[in-house]
Structures are given as structure tokens and as C-alpha cells.
Scaffold this motif. Structure first.
Motif, short mmCIF file in Angstrom:
data_model
loop_
_atom_site.label_atom_id
_atom_site.label_comp_id
_atom_site.label_asym_id
_atom_site.label_seq_id
_atom_site.Cartn_x
_atom_site.Cartn_y
_atom_site.Cartn_z
N TRP A 65 0.76 -1.23 -0.05
CA TRP A 65 0.04 -0.08 -0.09
C TRP A 65 0.77 1.25 -0.15
CZ3 TRP A 65 -1.01 4.48 2.98
CH2 TRP A 65 -2.32 4.93 2.69
N HIS A 66 1.81 1.19 1.04
CA HIS A 66 2.81 2.56 0.96
C HIS A 66 3.41 2.73 0.06
CE1 HIS A 66 2.11 4.23 4.78
NE2 HIS A 66 2.09 2.90 5.47
N SER A 67 3.81 1.76 -1.05
CA SER A 67 4.65 1.75 -2.29
C SER A 67 3.97 1.92 -3.29
CB SER A 67 5.78 0.67 -2.35
OG SER A 67 5.00 -0.42 -2.50
N THR A 68 2.49 2.00 -3.27
CA THR A 68 1.58 1.91 -4.49
C THR A 68 0.62 2.91 -4.45
OG1 THR A 68 0.43 0.13 -3.99
CG2 THR A 68 2.11 -0.28 -5.31
N SER A 69 0.08 3.21 -3.35
CA SER A 69 -1.17 4.02 -3.24
C SER A 69 -0.90 5.59 -3.47
CB SER A 69 -1.99 3.75 -1.81
OG SER A 69 -2.94 4.73 -1.65
N PRO A 70 -1.75 6.15 -4.12
CA PRO A 70 -1.33 7.37 -4.29
C PRO A 70 -1.79 8.56 -3.01
CG PRO A 70 -3.83 7.06 -5.31
CD PRO A 70 -2.74 5.81 -5.19
N LEU A 71 -2.37 7.74 -1.90
CA LEU A 71 -2.81 8.33 -0.79
C LEU A 71 -1.68 8.26 0.22
CD1 LEU A 71 -6.58 7.07 -0.16
CD2 LEU A 71 -5.47 9.17 -1.03
#
Length: 280
Positions: free
Chosen positions: A203-209
Motif C-alpha cells: 500500500w505504501h509503495s503504490t497508493s497515491p494516498l
């Protein structure tokens, strides 16, 4: 991790092999790690895979002399401590964000470490600006550190009114790690394994959030107790007393030289932010 790998890791951080897994040795290893292995998210923007496997972490941190974010840094450091005879447990945490909101599950990885004396410490070399030394896990009063005034406090209800009670039947509450009066992250006390954190790392390496996809950071503790941070082309030095200076690096050569000379990272090209952060 075998003995040869442990020796290579110790050489990477400029530390000798401790005779026993003591609290004093843990403090020394913790500080040396923060001074030599940077907190950085360059892999996110260089298109490099983030693999939460011990051998891959050692290849990156020791072999390639890179840094990483919490899962990589504390994952690797935990493996080193285990090889040196410490009892290590991986703990999951959720980081406090804007307006006191907690982040996603498995937002952060920290370490609970038991020494030869039987003392238990919270070790964390993967949270950017944090304590320079491990914190006493069971201490609920203030703990002075070069990085600030810290407290490990029993957590109250979260924003949804839910109070974390730790592992089933344990009666152990979640814990808030507080720095200078501001909660940093909420720590669960149930032990985890490294593979549990794969979803959080993804999540941290792919999400724009995720703030990791929307910005570049490379940072480490300086020898004088301050901090050196390169964010994009902005190089910031913060003294131990809090005085700060920032300068903009104009050319790619200057940026690559800063990575090499300030952080020991050799890059063939200047990283560029791949995703722009969206407002949640």
C-alpha cells in the motif's frame, strides 16, 4: 542470518560484535544504525521491488549499502539482533496522521527486544525522526533522548471509540508512542512475522494516498546528534539544537553527489517522484 552475514552487517554500521546481547550493546547498535543506514523511499520511485524477505533485505541494506523504510530497516535490524542473541518480536503499529487519524493496518513495523539482563526495549530504526536510543518498553513515564522527550503510554479509544486490548486474553492494551507530547504511532503488542507486513508495504509503495509515493526522502542522524535530509533537490541539515538550514541543489550531479557523500548511496540517475499524492 549466519555469522558471516552478521559480521558484514556490523561492518556496514561500523560496530563490533558484542560479547553478550546486553542493553548497553543494543543502545550502541541502535545509534550506529541510525547514523549509517538512511531512512529512504527511493525504491518506490526507482521502480525497485520491495521484498520483505530476510535475504533480500540483507542484499539491499548490507550488500547494496542502501537504506529503506520501516519494514526494511526494522526487518533487517531485527534479523541482526536475533543473530546476536537478542530475543526479538516484530510489532505492528498505525501511524498518527492529520487530525490524529490513525493510518492503515500494518502501517509501521517496530521491534520489541529482550536483552541478556531480562530488560525489554522498544527498538525502532525505521521511523525517520525518532528516538536515537531504544525506549524502555514497560516504562510509562517520560524518557529523555537526544531525539526528544518520549513516553510509551497506554492507548485510549481510537477515533471509532474502539480500545485496543492486545492479544486475546492477555489484558495488554495497545500503546501510544509519544514524542514531545505528540502521539507518533499506536503499537499493538501481539507479535507478528515479517510476511504479515507485505500488504502495508504494498500500500505504501503504490497508493497515491501514501506519503511515500508523493514525495522523495532520504534522511539519517548526523554524528553531532542532528539530522541530514535530502528531499528531492532540497538538502536540509538540522543541528542538535534544532537550528535548520536548507539549500537547493541545482544540477543532477549535485544531487547524485549528495546521495553519495551524505548517505553513501551510489545512484546512476536522479530519482523523480512517480505519483502525485491525492487528497484523502
Amino acid at each position: 542470518m549466519n555469522s558471516r552475514q552478521a559480521d558484514a552487517y556490523l561492518h556496514r554500521i561500523g560496530a563490533g560484535r558484542p560479547q553478550r546481547p546486553t542493553g548497553e550493546a543494543l543502545r550502541e547498535l541502535h545509534l550506529r544504525h541510525l547514523r549509517t543506514v538512511p531512512f529512504e523511499n527511493l525504491s518506490v520511485h526507482l521502480g525497485e521491488e520491495i521484498a520483505l524477505e530476510e535475504e533480500r533485505l540483507l542484499d539491499k541494506v548490507v550488500g547494496a549499502r542502501r537504506g529503506g523504510f520501516c519494514y526494511e530497516l526494522n526487518g533487517a535490524f531485527g534479523a541482526l539482533l536475533t543473530a546476536l542473541g537478542y530475543e526479538v518480536e516484530l510489532l505492528a503499529a498505525r501511524v498518527y496522521g492529520d487530525e490524529g487519524r490513525l493510518g492503515v493496518p500494518y502501517d509501521h513495523l517496530a521491534l520489541r527486544v529482550r536483552t541478556a539482563e531480562g530488560d525489554v526495549w522498544l527498538a525502532d530504526v525505521g521511523f525517520g525522526a525518532n528516538s536515537h536510543y531504544p525506549l524502555r518498553f514497560a516504562e510509562r513515564g517520560e524518557q529523555a533522548d537526544p531525539g526528544g522527550l518520549f513516553r510509551v503510554a497506554e492507548a485510549g479509544p481510537d477515533a471509532a471509540g474502539v480500545r485496543g486490548d492486545g492479544p486475546a486474553g492477555s489484558g495488554e492494551p495497545d500503546l501510544d508512542v509519544v514524542r514531545d507530547g505528540v502521539p507518533q504511532y499506536r503499537l499493538e503488542t501481539r507479535p507478528r512475522v515479517l510476511a504479515d507486513f507485505r500488504a502495508g508495504a504494498w500500500w505504501h509503495s503504490t497508493s497515491p494516498l501514501s506519503h511515500f509515493t508523493g514525495s522523495l526522502v532520504c534522511s539519517r542522524v548526523a554524528g553531532d546528534g542532528g539530522r541530514i535530509t535530502l528531499s528531492g533537490r532540497s538538502l536540509t541539515t538540522t543541528d542538535a539544537d534544532g537550528a535548520r538550514g536548507t539549500r537547493e541543489l541545482g544540477t543532477d550531479e549535485e544531487v547524485l553527489a549528495a546521495y553519495r557523500e551524505r548517505f553513501g548511496i551510489e545512484l546512476s540517475c536522479v530519482p523523480a517522484v512517480r505519483n502525485r499524492k491525492l487528497n484523502p
